[in-house]
Design an enzyme around this catalytic site. Structure first.
Site, PDB file in Angstrom:
ATOM      1  N   SER A  95      67.762 -76.053  61.460  1.00  0.00           N
ATOM      2  CA  SER A  95      66.535 -76.499  60.803  1.00  0.00           C
ATOM      3  C   SER A  95      66.133 -75.497  59.713  1.00  0.00           C
ATOM      4  CB  SER A  95      65.438 -76.710  61.851  1.00  0.00           C
ATOM      5  OG  SER A  95      64.343 -77.412  61.307  1.00  0.00           O
ATOM      6  N   LEU A  96      64.913 -74.961  59.728  1.00  0.00           N
ATOM      7  CA  LEU A  96      64.572 -73.941  58.729  1.00  0.00           C
ATOM      8  C   LEU A  96      65.533 -72.767  58.818  1.00  0.00           C
ATOM      9  CD1 LEU A  96      62.721 -72.859  56.483  1.00  0.00           C
ATOM     10  CD2 LEU A  96      61.260 -71.890  58.283  1.00  0.00           C
ATOM     11  N   ASP A 213      68.266 -88.003  63.525  1.00  0.00           N
ATOM     12  CA  ASP A 213      67.286 -86.989  63.156  1.00  0.00           C
ATOM     13  C   ASP A 213      66.122 -87.642  62.399  1.00  0.00           C
ATOM     14  OD1 ASP A 213      65.890 -84.756  62.251  1.00  0.00           O
ATOM     15  OD2 ASP A 213      67.712 -83.626  61.799  1.00  0.00           O
ATOM     16  N   HIS A 240      66.946 -84.361  66.041  1.00  0.00           N
ATOM     17  CA  HIS A 240      66.908 -83.100  65.295  1.00  0.00           C
ATOM     18  C   HIS A 240      67.230 -81.893  66.170  1.00  0.00           C
ATOM     19  CE1 HIS A 240      65.725 -80.433  62.049  1.00  0.00           C
ATOM     20  NE2 HIS A 240      64.895 -79.796  62.834  1.00  0.00           N
TER      21      HIS A 240
END
Length: 259
Positions: A95-96, A213, A240
């Site tokens: 993710s980030l 996701d 996700h």
């Protein structure tokens, strides 16, 4: 737990396992312990895992003033890599964490041997993506309970959530609390754009998308793959939170790619 200092900030990190160094970068609003709890045990037989908590997560404080920048988090990850080995590391992010890992590989190519990006993105300027992150951020201020339910329901596939008991689902809600660090990290989610950096990545790269996701739809992972020279691509049938829905399949992909 160890600590490294960079740009006036503390980064707390752990190391465990044996073998070549693999640095894992967690996603926003999480920390390494929670993000990698299912995946890490599947990797430690083959890798020495380095798991930092970047600013605003775990025991790593926000910088003075509270604002997070991508460049600060890149330097925190680079400093952690330097503190643990004098050799290039394998670097994976979710993710980030995938955005940070990609930017780190672009800024410090000599530090990264191979790169793995899970559920990441290059930009989130489309209206749907902006609406999603804006609502998530607003709920953090206005309604913490709805914030916890919102991100839990979107971060996992329907089948995965349906398999949980009522108590397990309540525990998942409770694990997603809107701390001040989480708020600052979502602020960064809303603005980060690494398209101009991707051509600078020289490490062999594996991009992993998730077909279900709903936080960062899979077309973002496909765009990352298309933008990184000579990258490889794989998709897993999950939401996700690939780290918890498909840890065994993800560990297999990582081990195969790195060996």
């Amino acid at each position: 737990m160890s600590v490294v200092l960079t740009r006036g900030t503390e980064v707390h990190y752990r190391t465990e396992g044996k073998g070549p160094h693999l640095l894992l970068v967690h996603g926003s609003t999480a920390d390494s312990a929670s993000n990698f709890s299912a995946l890490a045990p599947l990797l430690t037989d083959h890798h020495t895992l380095i798991t930092p908590d970047y600013a605003g997560s775990g025991d790593s404080p926000l910088p003075e003033g509270g604002e997070l920048t991508l460049d600060l988090l890149v330097e925190q990850i680079a400093a952690t890599a330097r503190a643990t080995t004098d050799q290039p590391v394998d670097l994976a992010g979710s993710s980030l964490g995938a955005v940070i890992a990609a930017a780190t590989a672009a800024a410090h190519p000599h530090l990264v041997r191979r790169l793995i990006l899970i559920g990441g993105w290059a930009r989130n300027d489309d209206p749907r993506q902006q609406a999603f992150f804006t609502l998530w951020r607003r709920l953090a201020d206005l309604d913490p309970a709805s914030y916890e339910e919102f991100i839990t329901l979107f971060a996992h596939s329907p089948a995965h959530l349906a398999a949980q008991s009522t108590d397990q689902l309540a525990d998942m809600y409770a694990a997603s609390q809107p701390t001040e660090g989480a708020r600052r990290q979502i602020d960064l989610d809303l603005t980060v754009d690494i398209r101009a950096r991707l051509s600078k990545i020289t490490a062999e790269t594996l991009v992993v998308g998730a077909t279900l996701d709903h936080v960062v739809p899979v077309h973002h992972a496909r765009e990352l793959h298309a933008s990184i020279p000579h990258s490889h691509y794989a998709e897993l049938d999950c939401g996700h939170n690939t780290l918890h829905e498909r840890p065994k399949e993800l560990a297999d992909l990582i081990n195969q790619f790195l060996t």
